[in-house]
Write a protein that holds these residues in place. Structure first.
Motif: not given
Lengths: 305, 399, 72
Positions: A197, A218, A229, A243, A246, A270, A288-289
């Motif tokens: 991120r 991602d 996203r 899905n 990350a 995941e 992870n997200q």
């Protein structure tokens, strides 16, 4: 022994070669040749070049007689087949065609019928591959080596340097890393892993004295639509983004294996992704997200590189 | 690398195996691979034997100046593809000088060497072709050659097979070579010489190479060589009080060798140390030890430097005498210094520089023999023991 | 003599024992340096071999040789 660093650009990424060598003349000589190897592979497997192996293969789609490929390509195809088999079809070099539906710069979700129209062209099992003959039965089918050639190139460049007598060094192709050998005092390299991120701050550091490290995330190509996203981690069975995590980073003896494993883990999502990496027994690190980090890869907390 | 205790997972094993098959990943440094570029090597050399000291030579006969040889060597290495390469070589020797003929006692019973009367002028042409095929598991290297002098012809060939174990740390080689030689001595008025004779040689060897650690490799070879035919020197005689006889040796000879070579890289000196040792024994009862110690360094600016010292010592052949006082029952005679007990020391220096595709090389060697270097106690030194100086100048060009 | 030769054979075979030492591929760079070659300069090696072969009482040892010569 002196450390020489050679930054260069290849495969659409900033790259870097670090070599411990006795002197500058030798270092430059080795670096030039190793970088030339990376460029050779970039050229050979580029989708954008008319004369590339990839273009030749894709132009042969639908052609009854198929196409004969060189030894290196044959072995890369064998590798793709193993990746396909071991991932239950998730790692599939025929899935690149989905980019025709998914334009991540458009910020628009494609229509289901556009995706459905592409699915018949996807599936490694639809190919006829009997080295050295490759037959893409449907006109319009495409292969994309982009999913693992960069990692392979890192291995090749590192191996080239070892052949040339380099015992300490590192190849970094846009974050895919292959260690040539540790520092002269045998201490490992401290390698930063990109935060999915925040590209400017590494999410952590790992120590690496041998082998390769590769990451998938991602963050490479994605779009946000209605707060959701959509990343380029596309499931070849459904044609839709997974899905998922990350990012995933994996360490393996070869960078190409690390890369394939991290890609497959991303595609598995995941829970299954981590489980699969555990099963492989490869050291890994996932975020992870919710930006929670898990994994078996030992992290070092330090900001110095 | 952390692996599960119960071994590697099948998925990882499959991926790793496929990855290891990829070119550029698969090839390890120890594996033999064909050279990338054609390479042409040239070398000219001057080999110069010291004259026999005046006190050791018969003042009334022959020329004390010994052999002087100018040598041209050419070698061309051509990689046909990544699995196959061809090497062709050519050697031209231009020889002149005198050689020891026989040894006789002087008034005090000390040996004096009698040199051949006329200066010998001869040339030697040597042609060789070899190939190397780097297979999946084996490297196979056949070669053939032909050597021609005015009075001597040799046809030879051989094959070597190398196998590297999957651990990449051990490799073994085996080989066989044969040579068929024919000698047709130049005749001289008043000297009895054989007319046309031949000999055969068969050599067998086995080698093991082992990586000891990341700085050290070792190689050990055991060889047997069988000679059959005319093994005497037609240009040499032996002294007997009743009159000279031709050099006459047994018509077979079996040689055994055990050689070990070690290469160790020293980070401290940034140089490689070489140790070569050979033990030799044959059924003429000649035993020898050869120890070669070397230092090879490639310096920062691309210069390469090497130096070595070689120590050699041998015992005499059963039937050898510097000169004979009585007839031997077995009829075997030789006063050749090469079958005498002695030792030698050689010092070598080499220097080279690589600039781009070119390498220029200079080398020198000084070789001295003496009875005192022998491990055997020697009563009478052969007065024809050899000292020589060798200079080489070479150039390599990679295309 | 025989027992000495047998001893040498045993020493040679013992080299296999070293096989347990594992040197990883990325640690092999030094072993591949040109100065670590068995025969760093083939032409110099060929010439010296020929001189020793023709001027000394013993020969052979490192593999196959070429043909003889009438050198004296």
């Amino acid at each position: 022994m002196e450390l020489f660093t050679y930054p260069f650009k290849a495969m659409g990424s900033p790259c870097e070669l670090r070599l411990y060598v006795e002197n500058k003349i030798i270092a430059e000589h080795i670096a030039n040749d190793a970088i030339a190897e990376v460029h050779r592979l970039e050229k050979k497997y580029s989708r954008y070049r008319e004369d590339s192996v990839t273009s030749n293969i894709n132009n042969s789609a639908g052609n009854k007689s198929g196409i004969e490929v060189d030894n290196e390509t044959a072995l890369l195809l064998n590798y793709a087949q193993v990746g396909y088999e071991q991932s239950m079809g998730l790692f599939d070099i025929t899935s690149g065609i989905l980019r025709k539906a998914w334009d991540f710069r458009s910020n628009k979700i494609p229509k289901q019928k556009d995706i459905d129209a592409l699915l018949p062209f996807i599936g490694w099992n639809k190919l006829h591959w009997q080295a050295p003959l490759l037959h893409l039965p449907l006109a319009g089918m495409e292969l994309d080596f982009g999913g693992y050639v960069k990692e392979y190139a890192a291995d090749v460049a590192a191996n080239y340097c070892r052949h040339a007598g380099v015992t300490g060094g590192l190849v970094n192709l846009g974050g895919d890393i292959c260690v040539i050998g540790p520092h002269p005092d045998a201490s490992p390299w401290k390698v930063g892993i990109r935060h999915p991120r925040n590209p400017t701050v590494p999410m952590s550091f790992v120590m690496l004295s041998t082998g390769g490290l590769a990451s998938s995330g991602d963050y490479e190509r994605f779009m946000m639509v209605d707060g959701i996203r959509y990343a380029h981690i596309l499931n070849p069975h459904t044609g839709w983004p997974v899905n998922s995590l990350a990012s995933t980073s994996v360490v393996a003896e070869q960078c190409v294996v690390a890369g394939t494993s991290s890609t497959i883990a991303m595609l598995k999502g995941e829970e299954n992704g981590s489980a699969w990496l555990e099963e492989l027994g490869l050291p890994y690190l996932c975020m992870n997200q919710n930006e929670e980090i898990t994994g078996t890869l030992k992290r070092v907390r330090s900001i110095e590189f | 690398m952390s692996k599960k205790n119960n071994g590697i997972s099948p998925a990882l094993a499959a991926l790793t195996t496929a990855a290891m098959a990829l070119p550029g990943i698969s090839s390890t440094v120890s594996a033999a691979v064909a050279a990338n570029e054609p390479k042409l090597s040239l070398q000219i050399s001057r080999y110069d034997e010291d004259s026999i000291p005046s006190g050791d030579a018969d003042p009334n006969a022959g020329d004390r100046d010994r052999y002087e040889i100018d040598v041209l060597q050419v070698q061309f290495l051509y990689p046909v593809n990544e699995k196959f390469q061809i090497t062709t070589g050519f050697v031209y020797d231009d020889m002149s000088g005198s050689s020891p003929w026989f040894v006789r006692p002087d008034a005090n019973g000390d040996p004096l060497v009698v040199m051949s009367g006329a200066t010998i002028d001869d040339t030697r042409y040597d042609y060789r072709v070899g190939a190397q095929y780097f297979g999946e598991k084996f490297t196979i290297s056949p070669n053939i050659g032909y050597s021609k002098e005015k009075d001597y012809t040799a046809v030879f060939g051989g094959v070597q097979v190398d196998y590297e174990f999957p651990n990449k740390a051990t490799s073994i080689s085996g080989g066989v070579s044969v040579s068929f030689d024919e000698i047709d001595p130049t005749q001289e008025a008043g000297v009895v010489r054989v007319n046309n004779e031949d000999k055969e040689n068969y050599t067998f060897f086995g080698t093991i190479n082992q990586v000891i650690n990341k700085h050290t490799i070792i190689q050990s070879t055991i060889g047997v060589s069988i000679f059959d035919g005319f093994l005497s020197d037609p240009y040499k005689q032996v002294f007997l009080p009743t009159g000279n006889l031709p050099d006459s040796r047994p018509d077979d000879r079996i040689q055994y060798t055990w050689s070990t070579r070690l290469r160790r890289y020293s980070e401290l000196f940034a140089a490689a140390f070489h140790v070569d040792y050979r033990f030799y024994y044959d059924d003429w009862n000649v035993r020898s030890h050869t120890l070669d110690l070397g230092l090879h360094k490639v310096t920062e600016s691309g210069w390469a430097f090497d130096t070595s010292i070689r120590y050699y010592t041998q015992t005499q052949a059963d039937f050898y005498e510097p000169f004979y006082t009585q007839v031997r029952a077995d009829g075997e005679y030789s006063s050749d210094y090469r079958l005498s007990p002695y030792g030698s020391i050689a010092l070598r220096l080499g220097l080279s520089e690589t600039i781009g595709d070119w390498t220029v090389k200079l080398g020198a060697e000084r070789y001295i023999s003496d009875k005192s270097y022998s491990i055997q106690s020697v009563d009478v030194e052969n007065p024809a023991l050899l000292d020589y100086t060798l200079f080489t100048f070479g150039m390599d060009y990679s295309f | 003599m025989k027992s000495l030769l047998r001893g040498l054979v045993v020493i040679t075979l013992c080299l296999f024992v070293f096989s347990c030492s594992s040197v990883n591929p990325w640690e092999r760079g030094i072993l591949a340096k040109p100065e670590m070659a068995w025969e760093p300069d083939p032409l110099v090696g060929q010439l010296q071999e020929h001189v020793y072969f023709s001027k000394e009482g013993s020969s052979g040892g490192y593999g196959a040789g070429g043909g003889g010569c009438g050198c004296n």
